[in-house]
Design a protein around this motif. Structure first.
Motif, short mmCIF file in Angstrom:
data_model
loop_
_atom_site.label_atom_id
_atom_site.label_comp_id
_atom_site.label_asym_id
_atom_site.label_seq_id
_atom_site.Cartn_x
_atom_site.Cartn_y
_atom_site.Cartn_z
N ILE A 11 0.83 -1.21 0.00
CA ILE A 11 0.00 0.00 0.00
C ILE A 11 0.86 1.25 0.00
O ILE A 11 0.63 2.20 -0.77
CB ILE A 11 -0.94 -0.01 1.23
N ILE A 12 1.89 1.27 0.85
CA ILE A 12 2.78 2.43 0.92
C ILE A 12 3.47 2.65 -0.41
O ILE A 12 3.61 3.79 -0.89
CB ILE A 12 3.79 2.25 2.06
N GLY A 13 3.91 1.58 -1.04
CA GLY A 13 4.56 1.70 -2.34
C GLY A 13 3.63 2.29 -3.39
O GLY A 13 4.03 3.15 -4.17
N ALA A 19 5.99 9.94 -6.01
CA ALA A 19 7.06 10.86 -5.57
C ALA A 19 8.42 10.44 -6.08
O ALA A 19 9.34 11.27 -6.17
CB ALA A 19 7.08 10.92 -4.03
N PHE A 20 8.57 9.15 -6.44
CA PHE A 20 9.87 8.69 -6.91
C PHE A 20 10.29 9.38 -8.20
O PHE A 20 11.46 9.43 -8.54
CB PHE A 20 9.84 7.18 -7.16
N VAL A 72 17.59 11.54 -5.59
CA VAL A 72 16.23 11.88 -5.18
C VAL A 72 15.51 10.64 -4.67
O VAL A 72 14.79 10.67 -3.67
CB VAL A 72 15.47 12.53 -6.35
N LEU A 73 15.71 9.51 -5.36
CA LEU A 73 15.04 8.28 -4.96
C LEU A 73 15.40 7.89 -3.53
O LEU A 73 14.55 7.38 -2.79
CB LEU A 73 15.41 7.15 -5.92
N THR A 74 16.63 8.15 -3.14
CA THR A 74 17.07 7.79 -1.79
C THR A 74 16.22 8.47 -0.72
O THR A 74 15.76 7.82 0.22
CB THR A 74 18.55 8.18 -1.60
N MET A 75 15.99 9.78 -0.88
CA MET A 75 15.22 10.46 0.17
C MET A 75 13.76 10.05 0.14
O MET A 75 13.08 10.06 1.17
CB MET A 75 15.37 11.98 0.05
N ARG A 76 13.25 9.68 -1.02
CA ARG A 76 11.86 9.23 -1.08
C ARG A 76 11.71 7.83 -0.48
O ARG A 76 10.69 7.52 0.15
CB ARG A 76 11.37 9.26 -2.52
N VAL A 77 12.70 6.96 -0.68
CA VAL A 77 12.68 5.65 -0.03
C VAL A 77 12.75 5.82 1.49
O VAL A 77 12.08 5.10 2.24
CB VAL A 77 13.83 4.77 -0.54
N LEU A 78 13.55 6.79 1.94
CA LEU A 78 13.61 7.07 3.37
C LEU A 78 12.23 7.46 3.90
O LEU A 78 11.82 7.01 4.98
CB LEU A 78 14.61 8.21 3.63
N GLY A 79 11.50 8.27 3.14
CA GLY A 79 10.14 8.62 3.53
C GLY A 79 9.23 7.40 3.61
O GLY A 79 8.42 7.27 4.54
N CYS A 80 9.36 6.50 2.64
CA CYS A 80 8.57 5.27 2.66
C CYS A 80 8.87 4.44 3.91
O CYS A 80 7.96 3.89 4.54
CB CYS A 80 8.85 4.44 1.41
N LEU A 81 10.14 4.34 4.26
CA LEU A 81 10.51 3.57 5.44
C LEU A 81 9.96 4.21 6.71
O LEU A 81 9.52 3.51 7.64
CB LEU A 81 12.03 3.45 5.53
N GLY A 82 9.97 5.55 6.77
CA GLY A 82 9.39 6.24 7.92
C GLY A 82 7.91 5.96 8.06
O GLY A 82 7.41 5.68 9.16
N VAL A 83 7.18 6.02 6.95
CA VAL A 83 5.74 5.75 6.98
C VAL A 83 5.49 4.29 7.34
O VAL A 83 4.57 3.98 8.11
CB VAL A 83 5.11 6.11 5.62
N ALA A 84 6.30 3.39 6.78
CA ALA A 84 6.13 1.96 7.08
C ALA A 84 6.34 1.69 8.57
O ALA A 84 5.57 0.94 9.20
CB ALA A 84 7.10 1.13 6.24
N ALA A 85 7.37 2.30 9.15
CA ALA A 85 7.65 2.08 10.57
C ALA A 85 6.51 2.63 11.43
O ALA A 85 6.09 2.00 12.41
CB ALA A 85 8.97 2.75 10.95
#
Length: 458
Positions: A11-13, A19-20, A72-85
Protein backbone atom coordinates in the motif's frame (compact mmCIF):
# COMPACT_ATOMS: atom_id res chain seq x y z
CA UNK A 1 2.97 -10.25 11.14
CA UNK A 2 4.87 -11.00 7.93
CA UNK A 3 1.72 -10.82 5.81
CA UNK A 4 0.62 -7.61 7.54
CA UNK A 5 4.01 -6.01 6.94
CA UNK A 6 3.98 -7.06 3.30
CA UNK A 7 0.45 -5.73 2.86
CA UNK A 8 1.43 -2.37 4.37
CA UNK A 9 4.55 -2.12 2.20
CA UNK A 10 2.49 -2.72 -0.94
CA UNK A 11 0.00 0.00 0.00
CA UNK A 12 2.78 2.43 0.92
CA UNK A 13 4.56 1.70 -2.34
CA UNK A 14 1.42 2.35 -4.38
CA UNK A 15 0.46 5.63 -2.72
CA UNK A 16 3.99 7.06 -2.44
CA UNK A 17 5.60 5.81 -5.65
CA UNK A 18 4.57 8.90 -7.69
CA UNK A 19 7.06 10.86 -5.57
CA UNK A 20 9.87 8.69 -6.91
CA UNK A 21 9.60 10.41 -10.29
CA UNK A 22 9.76 14.05 -9.13
CA UNK A 23 12.96 15.84 -8.20
CA UNK A 24 11.22 18.47 -6.06
CA UNK A 25 8.15 18.28 -3.85
CA UNK A 26 9.28 20.94 -1.41
CA UNK A 27 12.42 22.90 -0.54
CA UNK A 28 13.07 21.29 2.81
CA UNK A 29 13.86 17.73 1.83
CA UNK A 30 16.21 19.00 -0.89
CA UNK A 31 18.30 20.94 1.61
CA UNK A 32 18.34 17.96 3.98
CA UNK A 33 19.75 15.78 1.20
CA UNK A 34 22.33 18.41 0.26
CA UNK A 35 23.54 19.00 3.82
CA UNK A 36 23.74 15.29 4.61
CA UNK A 37 25.77 14.79 1.41
CA UNK A 38 28.23 17.39 2.65
CA UNK A 39 28.34 15.68 6.06
CA UNK A 40 29.40 12.47 4.33
CA UNK A 41 32.09 14.49 2.55
CA UNK A 42 33.51 15.53 5.93
CA UNK A 43 31.74 18.75 6.94
CA UNK A 44 30.62 19.03 10.56
CA UNK A 45 26.89 19.71 10.67
CA UNK A 46 26.01 23.43 10.85
CA UNK A 47 29.56 24.49 9.90
CA UNK A 48 29.21 23.77 6.18
CA UNK A 49 25.85 24.31 4.55
CA UNK A 50 23.55 25.63 7.28
CA UNK A 51 19.99 24.89 8.32
CA UNK A 52 18.09 25.18 11.58
CA UNK A 53 16.66 21.65 11.80
CA UNK A 54 17.72 19.21 14.49
CA UNK A 55 20.68 16.85 13.94
CA UNK A 56 18.95 13.48 13.58
CA UNK A 57 17.12 14.67 10.46
CA UNK A 58 20.43 14.99 8.65
CA UNK A 59 21.86 11.82 10.18
CA UNK A 60 18.91 9.79 8.84
CA UNK A 61 19.37 11.30 5.38
CA UNK A 62 23.09 10.51 5.57
CA UNK A 63 22.43 6.88 6.56
CA UNK A 64 20.02 6.55 3.64
CA UNK A 65 22.70 7.86 1.27
CA UNK A 66 25.27 5.44 2.65
CA UNK A 67 22.87 2.60 1.92
CA UNK A 68 21.39 3.73 -1.40
CA UNK A 69 23.61 6.48 -2.78
CA UNK A 70 22.94 10.17 -3.27
CA UNK A 71 19.79 10.62 -5.31
CA UNK A 72 16.23 11.88 -5.18
CA UNK A 73 15.04 8.28 -4.96
CA UNK A 74 17.07 7.79 -1.79
CA UNK A 75 15.22 10.46 0.17
CA UNK A 76 11.86 9.23 -1.08
CA UNK A 77 12.68 5.65 -0.03
CA UNK A 78 13.61 7.07 3.37
CA UNK A 79 10.14 8.62 3.53
CA UNK A 80 8.57 5.27 2.66
CA UNK A 81 10.51 3.57 5.44
CA UNK A 82 9.39 6.24 7.92
CA UNK A 83 5.74 5.75 6.98
CA UNK A 84 6.13 1.96 7.08
CA UNK A 85 7.65 2.08 10.57
CA UNK A 86 4.88 4.39 11.82
CA UNK A 87 2.14 2.27 10.26
CA UNK A 88 3.54 -0.89 11.80
CA UNK A 89 3.82 0.89 15.17
CA UNK A 90 0.16 1.89 14.96
CA UNK A 91 -0.69 -1.73 14.15
CA UNK A 92 1.14 -2.84 17.31
CA UNK A 93 -0.68 -0.23 19.42
CA UNK A 94 -3.98 -1.41 17.95
CA UNK A 95 -3.21 -5.05 18.74
CA UNK A 96 -2.42 -4.14 22.35
CA UNK A 97 -5.35 -1.80 22.95
CA UNK A 98 -8.25 -2.50 20.58
CA UNK A 99 -8.83 -5.97 22.01
CA UNK A 100 -10.35 -7.43 18.84
CA UNK A 101 -9.34 -9.11 15.60
CA UNK A 102 -6.75 -7.79 13.20
CA UNK A 103 -9.23 -5.53 11.41
CA UNK A 104 -9.00 -2.54 13.76
CA UNK A 105 -5.20 -2.38 14.03
CA UNK A 106 -4.86 -2.99 10.29
CA UNK A 107 -7.38 -0.22 9.56
CA UNK A 108 -5.38 2.27 11.66
CA UNK A 109 -2.14 1.31 9.92
CA UNK A 110 -3.70 1.60 6.47
CA UNK A 111 -5.33 4.94 7.28
CA UNK A 112 -1.97 6.40 8.25
CA UNK A 113 -0.26 4.94 5.17
CA UNK A 114 -2.91 6.36 2.87
CA UNK A 115 -3.57 9.74 4.47
CA UNK A 116 0.04 10.59 5.32
CA UNK A 117 0.59 11.49 1.65
CA UNK A 118 -1.68 14.52 2.10
CA UNK A 119 -0.83 17.81 3.82
CA UNK A 120 2.69 17.82 2.38
CA UNK A 121 3.40 14.28 3.52
CA UNK A 122 4.43 13.02 0.10
CA UNK A 123 7.78 14.73 0.69
CA UNK A 124 10.18 13.35 3.27
CA UNK A 125 9.41 16.03 5.84
CA UNK A 126 10.58 15.86 9.44
CA UNK A 127 7.04 14.99 10.54
CA UNK A 128 7.37 11.75 8.56
CA UNK A 129 10.75 10.99 10.14
CA UNK A 130 9.99 11.59 13.83
CA UNK A 131 6.58 9.86 13.79
CA UNK A 132 8.02 6.30 14.18
CA UNK A 133 9.84 7.32 17.37
CA UNK A 134 6.73 8.96 18.81
CA UNK A 135 4.45 6.01 18.02
CA UNK A 136 6.92 3.54 19.52
CA UNK A 137 7.16 5.70 22.66
CA UNK A 138 3.37 5.80 23.03
CA UNK A 139 3.21 2.02 22.48
CA UNK A 140 5.31 1.48 25.61
CA UNK A 141 2.96 3.45 27.91
CA UNK A 142 -0.57 3.60 26.48
CA UNK A 143 -1.46 -0.12 26.96
CA UNK A 144 -0.40 0.11 30.63
CA UNK A 145 -2.53 3.22 31.12
CA UNK A 146 -5.53 1.60 29.45
CA UNK A 147 -5.36 -1.60 31.51
CA UNK A 148 -6.17 0.16 34.79
CA UNK A 149 -2.55 1.23 35.37
CA UNK A 150 -1.10 -1.32 37.80
CA UNK A 151 1.99 -0.38 39.81
CA UNK A 152 3.99 -3.36 38.59
CA UNK A 153 2.86 -2.99 34.97
CA UNK A 154 5.26 -0.21 34.03
CA UNK A 155 8.93 -0.43 34.92
CA UNK A 156 11.40 2.47 35.06
CA UNK A 157 13.20 0.79 32.16
CA UNK A 158 10.09 1.03 29.97
CA UNK A 159 9.73 4.71 30.89
CA UNK A 160 13.40 5.30 30.07
CA UNK A 161 12.86 3.58 26.72
CA UNK A 162 9.82 5.71 25.99
CA UNK A 163 11.77 8.82 26.98
CA UNK A 164 14.70 7.84 24.76
CA UNK A 165 12.35 7.46 21.79
CA UNK A 166 10.85 10.89 22.48
CA UNK A 167 14.38 12.24 22.80
CA UNK A 168 15.20 10.86 19.35
CA UNK A 169 11.98 12.40 18.02
CA UNK A 170 12.88 15.83 19.42
CA UNK A 171 16.42 15.37 18.09
CA UNK A 172 14.70 15.14 14.70
CA UNK A 173 12.32 18.06 15.31
CA UNK A 174 11.89 19.86 18.62
CA UNK A 175 8.11 20.11 18.32
CA UNK A 176 7.85 16.42 19.25
CA UNK A 177 8.27 17.59 22.84
CA UNK A 178 4.47 17.94 22.82
CA UNK A 179 4.21 14.17 22.33
CA UNK A 180 6.49 13.76 25.32
CA UNK A 181 4.10 15.94 27.30
CA UNK A 182 1.22 13.63 26.29
CA UNK A 183 3.11 10.57 27.54
CA UNK A 184 3.90 12.43 30.75
CA UNK A 185 0.16 13.07 31.09
CA UNK A 186 -0.48 9.34 30.77
CA UNK A 187 2.05 8.63 33.51
CA UNK A 188 0.59 11.16 35.93
CA UNK A 189 -3.07 10.24 35.33
CA UNK A 190 -2.19 6.54 35.57
CA UNK A 191 -0.54 7.16 38.92
CA UNK A 192 -3.62 9.06 40.10
CA UNK A 193 -5.86 6.16 39.02
CA UNK A 194 -3.70 3.75 41.04
CA UNK A 195 -3.86 6.02 44.09
CA UNK A 196 -7.67 6.00 43.99
CA UNK A 197 -7.91 2.22 44.20
CA UNK A 198 -9.06 0.66 47.52
CA UNK A 199 -5.68 -0.92 48.10
CA UNK A 200 -2.77 1.27 49.12
CA UNK A 201 -1.67 3.31 46.15
CA UNK A 202 1.91 3.71 44.98
CA UNK A 203 4.15 6.14 46.81
CA UNK A 204 5.26 9.50 45.36
CA UNK A 205 8.59 7.78 44.77
CA UNK A 206 6.91 5.53 42.20
CA UNK A 207 5.85 8.38 39.91
CA UNK A 208 9.09 10.25 40.58
CA UNK A 209 11.17 7.28 39.45
CA UNK A 210 9.11 6.80 36.27
CA UNK A 211 9.09 10.47 35.30
CA UNK A 212 12.77 10.74 36.16
CA UNK A 213 13.61 7.72 34.02
CA UNK A 214 11.66 9.21 31.14
CA UNK A 215 13.44 12.56 31.45
CA UNK A 216 16.82 10.81 31.45
CA UNK A 217 15.81 9.05 28.25
CA UNK A 218 14.65 12.30 26.63
CA UNK A 219 17.90 14.09 27.47
CA UNK A 220 20.25 11.29 26.41
CA UNK A 221 20.34 12.08 22.65
CA UNK A 222 20.79 15.79 23.40
CA UNK A 223 23.64 15.19 25.85
CA UNK A 224 25.35 12.84 23.40
CA UNK A 225 24.82 15.32 20.56
CA UNK A 226 26.18 18.22 22.61
CA UNK A 227 29.25 16.16 23.54
CA UNK A 228 29.88 15.42 19.87
CA UNK A 229 29.65 19.07 18.83
CA UNK A 230 31.94 20.09 21.71
CA UNK A 231 34.54 17.58 20.52
CA UNK A 232 34.13 18.84 16.95
CA UNK A 233 34.58 22.46 18.04
CA UNK A 234 31.10 23.40 16.83
CA UNK A 235 29.09 23.64 20.05
CA UNK A 236 28.18 27.29 19.47
CA UNK A 237 26.89 26.41 15.99
CA UNK A 238 24.83 23.58 17.50
CA UNK A 239 23.26 25.87 20.11
CA UNK A 240 22.56 28.66 17.64
CA UNK A 241 20.90 26.40 15.04
CA UNK A 242 18.78 24.40 17.47
CA UNK A 243 17.80 26.99 20.05
CA UNK A 244 18.88 30.58 19.48
CA UNK A 245 17.73 30.93 15.88
CA UNK A 246 14.48 29.06 16.41
CA UNK A 247 13.72 31.18 19.47
CA UNK A 248 14.26 34.35 17.42
CA UNK A 249 12.23 32.94 14.56
CA UNK A 250 9.27 32.10 16.80
CA UNK A 251 9.41 35.29 18.87
CA UNK A 252 9.10 37.53 15.81
CA UNK A 253 6.03 35.76 14.46
CA UNK A 254 2.65 37.31 15.15
CA UNK A 255 0.15 35.24 17.13
CA UNK A 256 -1.79 32.73 15.05
CA UNK A 257 -4.82 34.80 14.10
CA UNK A 258 -8.24 33.20 13.97
CA UNK A 259 -8.56 33.86 10.24
CA UNK A 260 -5.30 32.01 9.57
CA UNK A 261 -6.44 29.09 11.69
CA UNK A 262 -9.65 29.05 9.70
CA UNK A 263 -7.65 28.98 6.42
CA UNK A 264 -5.60 26.04 7.63
CA UNK A 265 -8.68 24.18 8.85
CA UNK A 266 -10.49 24.79 5.60
CA UNK A 267 -7.59 23.46 3.53
CA UNK A 268 -7.14 20.44 5.77
CA UNK A 269 -10.82 19.50 5.64
CA UNK A 270 -11.66 20.34 2.04
CA UNK A 271 -8.54 19.36 0.12
CA UNK A 272 -6.31 17.26 2.36
CA UNK A 273 -7.00 14.60 5.01
CA UNK A 274 -10.19 16.20 6.24
CA UNK A 275 -11.97 12.87 6.66
CA UNK A 276 -9.50 11.93 9.39
CA UNK A 277 -10.12 15.28 11.08
CA UNK A 278 -13.83 14.59 10.82
CA UNK A 279 -13.12 11.38 12.68
CA UNK A 280 -11.63 13.44 15.51
CA UNK A 281 -14.89 15.35 15.84
CA UNK A 282 -17.02 12.24 15.60
CA UNK A 283 -14.70 10.43 17.98
CA UNK A 284 -15.42 12.97 20.68
CA UNK A 285 -19.17 12.35 20.56
CA UNK A 286 -19.18 8.78 22.02
CA UNK A 287 -17.31 10.13 25.04
CA UNK A 288 -20.48 12.06 25.86
CA UNK A 289 -23.27 9.91 24.38
CA UNK A 290 -21.82 6.55 25.57
CA UNK A 291 -23.42 4.35 22.84
CA UNK A 292 -23.90 0.67 23.62
CA UNK A 293 -21.67 -0.41 20.74
CA UNK A 294 -18.65 1.18 22.42
CA UNK A 295 -17.44 -0.44 25.65
CA UNK A 296 -16.20 1.50 28.66
CA UNK A 297 -12.66 0.41 27.84
CA UNK A 298 -13.08 1.65 24.27
CA UNK A 299 -14.28 5.01 25.53
CA UNK A 300 -11.24 5.33 27.79
CA UNK A 301 -8.99 4.50 24.86
CA UNK A 302 -10.86 6.95 22.65
CA UNK A 303 -10.46 9.66 25.28
CA UNK A 304 -6.69 9.12 25.36
CA UNK A 305 -6.42 9.17 21.56
CA UNK A 306 -8.49 12.34 21.29
CA UNK A 307 -6.24 13.97 23.92
CA UNK A 308 -3.16 12.89 21.93
CA UNK A 309 -4.60 14.37 18.72
CA UNK A 310 -5.51 17.62 20.48
CA UNK A 311 -2.03 17.96 22.01
CA UNK A 312 -0.40 17.43 18.61
CA UNK A 313 -2.78 19.90 16.99
CA UNK A 314 -1.78 22.48 19.59
CA UNK A 315 1.84 21.71 18.71
CA UNK A 316 1.20 22.53 15.06
CA UNK A 317 -0.72 25.70 15.91
CA UNK A 318 2.03 26.84 18.30
CA UNK A 319 4.40 27.25 15.34
CA UNK A 320 2.15 30.04 14.02
CA UNK A 321 2.61 29.19 10.37
CA UNK A 322 0.29 28.12 7.56
CA UNK A 323 2.43 25.19 6.42
CA UNK A 324 0.18 22.14 6.13
CA UNK A 325 2.94 19.62 6.79
CA UNK A 326 3.03 20.83 10.42
CA UNK A 327 -0.42 19.25 10.72
CA UNK A 328 0.93 15.82 9.86
CA UNK A 329 1.93 15.48 13.52
CA UNK A 330 -1.59 14.51 14.75
CA UNK A 331 -2.06 11.99 11.90
CA UNK A 332 -0.99 8.86 13.87
CA UNK A 333 -3.52 9.63 16.62
CA UNK A 334 -6.20 10.45 14.03
CA UNK A 335 -5.53 7.16 12.24
CA UNK A 336 -6.00 5.21 15.49
CA UNK A 337 -9.25 7.07 16.20
CA UNK A 338 -10.49 6.32 12.69
CA UNK A 339 -9.46 2.67 12.90
CA UNK A 340 -11.17 2.16 16.26
CA UNK A 341 -14.43 3.89 15.32
CA UNK A 342 -14.69 2.37 11.88
CA UNK A 343 -14.16 -1.20 13.05
CA UNK A 344 -16.53 -0.81 16.00
CA UNK A 345 -19.25 0.58 13.74
CA UNK A 346 -18.58 -2.16 11.21
CA UNK A 347 -18.37 -5.17 13.53
CA UNK A 348 -20.38 -4.35 16.67
CA UNK A 349 -23.42 -2.27 15.90
CA UNK A 350 -26.30 -3.91 14.06
CA UNK A 351 -28.41 -0.77 13.79
CA UNK A 352 -26.57 0.52 10.76
CA UNK A 353 -27.32 -1.36 7.50
CA UNK A 354 -24.33 -2.89 5.74
CA UNK A 355 -24.91 -0.78 2.66
CA UNK A 356 -24.52 2.35 4.79
CA UNK A 357 -21.30 0.96 6.25
CA UNK A 358 -19.98 0.34 2.74
CA UNK A 359 -20.87 3.91 1.78
CA UNK A 360 -19.01 5.20 4.85
CA UNK A 361 -15.93 3.14 3.94
CA UNK A 362 -16.07 4.34 0.34
CA UNK A 363 -16.50 7.94 1.45
CA UNK A 364 -13.38 7.59 3.59
CA UNK A 365 -11.08 5.96 1.06
CA UNK A 366 -12.33 6.80 -2.44
CA UNK A 367 -11.48 10.54 -2.37
CA UNK A 368 -7.97 9.76 -1.18
CA UNK A 369 -7.68 7.07 -3.84
CA UNK A 370 -8.63 9.62 -6.48
CA UNK A 371 -5.88 11.94 -5.23
CA UNK A 372 -3.34 9.14 -5.53
CA UNK A 373 -4.62 8.32 -9.02
CA UNK A 374 -4.23 11.96 -10.03
CA UNK A 375 -0.61 11.92 -8.88
CA UNK A 376 0.04 8.84 -11.02
CA UNK A 377 -1.59 10.57 -13.98
CA UNK A 378 0.59 13.65 -13.57
CA UNK A 379 3.73 11.58 -14.14
CA UNK A 380 2.89 11.25 -17.81
CA UNK A 381 1.66 14.78 -18.47
CA UNK A 382 3.81 17.12 -16.35
CA UNK A 383 7.42 18.13 -16.90
CA UNK A 384 9.94 17.87 -14.09
CA UNK A 385 11.35 21.35 -14.65
CA UNK A 386 14.17 21.24 -12.03
CA UNK A 387 15.39 17.99 -13.59
CA UNK A 388 15.43 19.66 -17.02
CA UNK A 389 17.38 22.62 -15.63
CA UNK A 390 19.84 20.28 -13.94
CA UNK A 391 20.29 18.28 -17.13
CA UNK A 392 21.10 21.48 -19.03
CA UNK A 393 23.71 22.51 -16.45
CA UNK A 394 25.20 19.04 -16.03
CA UNK A 395 26.31 19.01 -19.65
CA UNK A 396 28.43 22.12 -19.02
CA UNK A 397 30.08 21.33 -15.67
CA UNK A 398 32.15 18.57 -14.11
CA UNK A 399 31.24 16.77 -10.86
CA UNK A 400 32.72 18.72 -8.00
CA UNK A 401 32.54 22.06 -9.78
CA UNK A 402 30.96 25.04 -8.08
CA UNK A 403 27.66 26.56 -9.26
CA UNK A 404 25.38 29.08 -7.55
CA UNK A 405 21.66 28.43 -7.20
CA UNK A 406 20.57 31.94 -6.27
CA UNK A 407 16.79 31.73 -5.96
CA UNK A 408 15.84 28.28 -7.23
CA UNK A 409 15.67 24.71 -5.97
CA UNK A 410 18.68 23.48 -3.93
CA UNK A 411 18.21 20.00 -5.41
CA UNK A 412 20.08 21.33 -8.48
CA UNK A 413 23.36 20.94 -6.57
CA UNK A 414 22.61 17.26 -5.99
CA UNK A 415 21.33 16.52 -9.50
CA UNK A 416 24.42 18.11 -11.10
CA UNK A 417 26.88 16.69 -8.50
CA UNK A 418 28.20 20.21 -7.89
CA UNK A 419 29.04 22.23 -4.80
CA UNK A 420 27.57 25.37 -3.29
CA UNK A 421 29.79 28.47 -2.98
CA UNK A 422 27.88 29.57 0.14
CA UNK A 423 26.77 27.93 3.37
CA UNK A 424 23.38 29.62 2.86
CA UNK A 425 22.24 27.25 0.12
CA UNK A 426 18.61 27.54 1.20
CA UNK A 427 17.69 30.56 -0.99
CA UNK A 428 15.47 32.31 1.56
CA UNK A 429 18.41 32.86 3.89
CA UNK A 430 19.94 35.23 1.36
CA UNK A 431 16.77 36.58 -0.26
CA UNK A 432 14.87 37.49 2.92
CA UNK A 433 16.11 40.61 4.79
CA UNK A 434 14.60 39.18 7.98
CA UNK A 435 16.63 35.98 7.73
CA UNK A 436 19.76 37.93 6.79
CA UNK A 437 19.37 40.01 9.93
CA UNK A 438 18.89 36.99 12.19
CA UNK A 439 21.85 35.19 10.63
CA UNK A 440 23.97 38.37 10.57
CA UNK A 441 24.70 38.00 6.88
CA UNK A 442 26.42 40.94 5.16
CA UNK A 443 24.91 40.43 1.72
CA UNK A 444 27.58 42.38 -0.16
CA UNK A 445 30.43 40.47 1.49
CA UNK A 446 28.58 37.19 0.99
CA UNK A 447 28.04 37.85 -2.71
CA UNK A 448 31.70 38.82 -3.10
CA UNK A 449 32.67 35.54 -1.44
CA UNK A 450 30.29 33.57 -3.66
CA UNK A 451 31.75 34.98 -6.87
CA UNK A 452 35.29 34.57 -5.56
CA UNK A 453 34.59 30.83 -5.87
CA UNK A 454 34.07 31.43 -9.62
CA UNK A 455 30.89 29.37 -10.00
CA UNK A 456 30.65 27.75 -13.42
CA UNK A 457 26.94 28.48 -13.64
CA UNK A 458 24.43 30.73 -11.89
Amino acid sequence: VVLTTLFLLIIIGVVRAPAFFWSVINWDESIYLLISRDMLDGDVLYTGIWDRKQPLTFVLFAIAQLALGTSVLTMRVLGCLGVAATSFGLYIIGRRTFGDSLSGPAAAAVLYAVFSVSSGGLATNTEILFAPFVVAAVALVLPWWLDAATADGLSPLACAGSGLLIGLATFTKLIAVFDGAFIGLLLVTGWIMMARKPAAGPSPGWIASRVGAMLVGVLTPWIAGAAYFVSAGAFDDFVFANFTFNRMNLADRPPFELKNLWLVGERLVTTQNGLLWLGLGLGSLPLIAKPDWLSRRDRRLLGALVAWAVVDTLAAVSLRRLYLHYYLQPTPALALIGGLLFTRIWTVTTRIPKVVKVVIAAGLLVPQGLRVTERWRQIGVMTDVPAVVASHIAGRVQPGDCIFVANYQPIIYVLTETNSPTRWAFPQFLISPVYRQRLEIDIEKEMASIFAHEPRSV
